[in-house]
Design an enzyme around this catalytic site. Sequence first.
Site, PDB file in Angstrom:
ATOM      1  N   ARG A  55       0.842  -1.201   0.000  1.00 18.11           N
ATOM      2  CA  ARG A  55       0.000   0.000   0.000  1.00 18.11           C
ATOM      3  C   ARG A  55       0.878   1.251   0.000  1.00 18.11           C
ATOM      4  NH1 ARG A  55      -1.913   1.493   4.441  1.00 18.11           N
ATOM      5  NH2 ARG A  55      -2.456  -0.581   5.220  1.00 18.11           N
ATOM      6  N   TYR A 106     -15.525  19.571 -13.704  1.00 11.97           N
ATOM      7  CA  TYR A 106     -15.901  18.156 -13.672  1.00 11.97           C
ATOM      8  C   TYR A 106     -16.919  17.928 -12.551  1.00 11.97           C
ATOM      9  CZ  TYR A 106     -15.704  13.140 -13.408  1.00 11.97           C
ATOM     10  OH  TYR A 106     -16.056  11.822 -13.381  1.00 11.97           O
ATOM     11  N   ASP A 179      -6.418  20.926 -12.293  1.00 13.54           N
ATOM     12  CA  ASP A 179      -6.799  19.683 -12.969  1.00 13.54           C
ATOM     13  C   ASP A 179      -6.407  19.842 -14.441  1.00 13.54           C
ATOM     14  OD1 ASP A 179      -8.166  17.640 -14.343  1.00 13.54           O
ATOM     15  OD2 ASP A 179      -9.765  17.564 -12.857  1.00 13.54           O
ATOM     16  N   LYS A 204      -8.216   9.190 -18.733  1.00 15.64           N
ATOM     17  CA  LYS A 204      -8.535   9.870 -19.983  1.00 15.64           C
ATOM     18  C   LYS A 204      -7.337   9.798 -20.957  1.00 15.64           C
ATOM     19  CE  LYS A 204     -12.288  10.644 -17.675  1.00 15.64           C
ATOM     20  NZ  LYS A 204     -12.554  11.882 -16.926  1.00 15.64           N
TER      21      LYS A 204
HETATM   22  C1  LIG Z   1     -12.883  12.165 -15.634  1.00 15.76           C
HETATM   23  C2  LIG Z   1     -12.378  13.394 -14.965  1.00 15.76           C
HETATM   24  C3  LIG Z   1     -12.054  13.367 -13.590  1.00 15.76           C
HETATM   25  C4  LIG Z   1     -12.272  12.148 -12.717  1.00 15.76           C
HETATM   26  O1  LIG Z   1     -11.384  11.119 -12.994  1.00 15.76           O
HETATM   27  P1  LIG Z   1     -11.706   9.564 -12.736  1.00 15.76           P
HETATM   28  O2  LIG Z   1     -10.489   8.893 -13.241  1.00 15.76           O
HETATM   29  O3  LIG Z   1     -12.953   9.236 -13.488  1.00 15.76           O
HETATM   30  O4  LIG Z   1     -11.899   9.402 -11.271  1.00 15.76           O
HETATM   31  C5  LIG Z   1     -11.542  14.523 -13.046  1.00 15.76           C
HETATM   32  N1  LIG Z   1     -11.370  15.648 -13.777  1.00 15.76           N
HETATM   33  C6  LIG Z   1     -11.693  15.697 -15.072  1.00 15.76           C
HETATM   34  C7  LIG Z   1     -11.478  16.968 -15.828  1.00 15.76           C
HETATM   35  C8  LIG Z   1     -12.202  14.578 -15.719  1.00 15.76           C
HETATM   36  O5  LIG Z   1     -12.524  14.639 -17.013  1.00 15.76           O
END
Ligand SMILES: *Cc1c(COP(=O)(O)O)cnc(C)c1O
Length: 383
Positions: A55, A106, A179, A204
């Site tokens: 972990r 998001y 982000d 993504k």
């Molecule tokens: C999809 C997304 C997230 C969340 O990520 P996960 O891997 O689905 O937990 C956060 N920020 C943005 C801009 C996203 O497109």
Amino acid sequence: MSTPPADDARPWAPSTRAVTAGRPAREPDAEVGPPISLSSTYVASPDPEARGYARTGNRTWEALEEAVGGLEGGSALAFSSGMAAISAALELAPAGGVVVAPDGAYNTTLALLDDLAALGRVVVRRVPLADTAAVLAALDGAEGGLLWVESPSNPLLDVAEIAVLCAAARERGMTSVADNTFATPLLQRPLDLGADVVVHSVTKHLAGHSDVVLGAAVTRDPGLHARLQRQRTVRGGIPGPFEAWLALRGVRTLALRVERAQASAQVLAQRLLDHPAVERVRYPGLPGDPGHARAAAQMDGPGTIVSIEVRGGAAAADALVAGTRLWVPATSLGGVESLLERRRRIPAEPPTVPEHLVRLSVGIEDVEDLWADLARALDAVAR
Ligand SMILES: *Cc1c(COP(=O)(O)O)cnc(C)c1O
């Protein structure tokens, strides 16, 4: 692990480092890529920095972290999902502190902020992030708190003035988190623009094949890195080794995928402007887009995501999504396959997103095939 030879005066370009980072040491008969390490525990070591238990650390994550950290220009930590990384980053806010956050971003990030506010953990101030004056006003009185940046934003593709906002946050003793999921580190490096922490949904573009859920947080600040790492260890939002391996495999082709998808996105955005069924196209690569100048100044490209508003409202937007054959109706983005979605079909999507907005995630298929499919579905809506 794999650094260029010392006599190599020119540093490797990001597209090269995406291929080389995280490789095992170059020894005769060694693996060319990192193996998947599946051990849950390790032989006891006198080294206090040793992993000890899985972990805490894992070789396969570390290979992915070397790649993502290297591209963002910081030190990365892999998490079990983008939301696990975001959750750890939000824990950097002090107890009862102010979080200045976008009114459009998001949706699950916004939902988590609502939950934290309801618990009294933080006080959230929602602002239109592209309105620099409004954000600066909201930062007053937020001393010591946290600034959340998402740019370009999901799904409105608003572009924030990252350097100005992060500098103002720093002056107020605030931690800024960006982000960078939409841009990828190839197109935007928020740490260079003054952000303290970058978070990614590795799910993504970085992984890029719609086959893994994973996240990452990156920082240059050793103190913040230690706090994020502690969050991961004590809350347990750790990636699986197989997912980390798949994500690194995806990073190897990141430059090619982003280059291709971005070029297609530009062509499609331009053509969509002229389609009678399209009311508005949001894409920072278009000269008429409100975010165009900022994106050109702070990014190395406008990215692979285009949002459109369909004439005829939500029903017309739903008809477009249902009418494509090549474009897949699905949530998520950044994969090799082109996806589209009317975002407000999701109840959690904030009201700042128009009902008739369809987000297009452009993949790597032939651009003429993508356009033919989209144009045919749009023609049917316009008729
Ligand atoms: C999809 C997304 C997230 C969340 O990520 P996960 O891997 O689905 O937990 C956060 N920020 C943005 C801009 C996203 O497109």
